[in-house]
Design a protein around this motif. Structure first.
Motif, PDB file in Angstrom:
ATOM      1  N   GLY A  22       1.522 -10.860  -3.975  1.00  0.00           N
ATOM      2  CA  GLY A  22       2.641 -10.603  -4.007  1.00  0.00           C
ATOM      3  C   GLY A  22       2.328 -10.117  -6.314  1.00  0.00           C
ATOM      4  O   GLY A  22       4.185  -9.554  -6.430  1.00  0.00           O
ATOM      5  N   SER A  44       6.068 -11.673  -9.746  1.00  0.00           N
ATOM      6  CA  SER A  44       5.252 -11.485  -7.863  1.00  0.00           C
ATOM      7  C   SER A  44       6.679 -11.045  -7.247  1.00  0.00           C
ATOM      8  O   SER A  44       8.218 -11.638  -7.457  1.00  0.00           O
ATOM      9  CB  SER A  44       4.982 -13.210  -7.704  1.00  0.00           C
ATOM     10  N   ALA A  46       8.328 -10.599  -3.168  1.00  0.00           N
ATOM     11  CA  ALA A  46       8.515 -11.192  -2.003  1.00  0.00           C
ATOM     12  C   ALA A  46       9.219 -10.314  -0.623  1.00  0.00           C
ATOM     13  O   ALA A  46      10.714  -9.782  -1.653  1.00  0.00           O
ATOM     14  CB  ALA A  46       8.245 -13.092  -1.682  1.00  0.00           C
ATOM     15  N   ARG A  52      13.813  -7.111  -0.761  1.00  0.00           N
ATOM     16  CA  ARG A  52      12.785  -7.599  -1.325  1.00  0.00           C
ATOM     17  C   ARG A  52      12.871  -8.524  -2.575  1.00  0.00           C
ATOM     18  O   ARG A  52      14.889  -7.463  -3.633  1.00  0.00           O
ATOM     19  CB  ARG A  52      12.022  -6.238  -2.064  1.00  0.00           C
ATOM     20  N   PRO A 111       4.664  -6.524   1.181  1.00  0.00           N
ATOM     21  CA  PRO A 111       4.349  -7.994   1.271  1.00  0.00           C
ATOM     22  C   PRO A 111       2.816  -7.292   2.479  1.00  0.00           C
ATOM     23  O   PRO A 111       1.633  -8.001   2.989  1.00  0.00           O
ATOM     24  CB  PRO A 111       4.033  -8.666   1.267  1.00  0.00           C
TER      25      PRO A 111
END
Length: 201
Positions: A22, A44, A46, A52, A111
């Motif tokens: 991430g 990061s 995710a 998102r 991811p």
């Protein structure tokens, strides 16, 4: 196989920095200083419930990670390829936020894409469509294993635990000591021999 893929730089950077998935997918070009040979991990990315989400790192801290000259060259080539993608896409380019790793249309990468891609690249290497199979096939591995390889390699090479912890983004070296206790024990096993050789020479 991975070297020819458009996301080769992602896997290279994951292996050579130990950064989390991430963290790399959140990386912007403004976080990359190729002249100083370093990247700054600021947050990061995710996906939660199909959306998102970008936030802080796992520890909530920003960190600077040094990179080698070879990685600088890889990132320069990746930036050149990304510029070519943008030119090819023209008005269809959807990139708006300077992400280092994007799809061919400029969108941020999901991811799960890089995680599944690693498995596919290993499978393709071990079972090529053309030509013979490799004499030594690659073992099954997860993307997160690149982070473990980075840490293990540094610790076995004698890099201080606090330096490795800083690269990995561990809030405290004790976390690194706990996670990689087996590696540190292996290094300690040879410590007596190393000391004896140093004294005798």
């Amino acid at each position: 196989m991975a070297r020819q893929h458009r996301l080769f730089a992602f896997f290279h950077l994951a292996a050579y920095t130990g950064a989390r998935r991430g963290e790399l997918l959140n990386l912007r070009w403004s976080d990359v200083d190729l002249d100083a040979c370093e990247i700054t991990i600021t947050g990061s990315a995710a996906f939660i419930d199909g959306e998102r989400i970008e936030g802080t790192t796992k520890t909530g801290r920003t960190r600077v990670v040094s990179i080698d000259e070879g990685t600088v060259r890889v990132l320069k080539e990746h930036r050149r390829q990304q510029a070519a993608d943008k030119l090819l896409a023209g008005e269809q380019w959807r990139g708006t936020d300077d992400h280092v790793f994007t799809t061919g249309w400029g969108d941020p990468i999901h991811p799960d894409t890089v995680s599944s891609l690693m498995r596919l690249l290993i499978k393709s290497y071990n079972n090529p469509k053309d030509g013979p199979k490799p004499a030594e096939p690659l073992p099954r591995a997860r993307l997160h294993d690149l982070r473990h390889i980075h840490a293990t390699t540094l610790l076995l090479a004698g890099v201080p635990v606090h330096v490795v912890a800083a690269r990995l983004g561990h809030v405290d070296p004790s976390v690194t000591l706990r996670v990689y206790a087996h590696v540190i024990r292996a290094a300690e096993a040879s410590a007596a021999e190393i000391f004896a050789k140093a004294i005798e020479t």
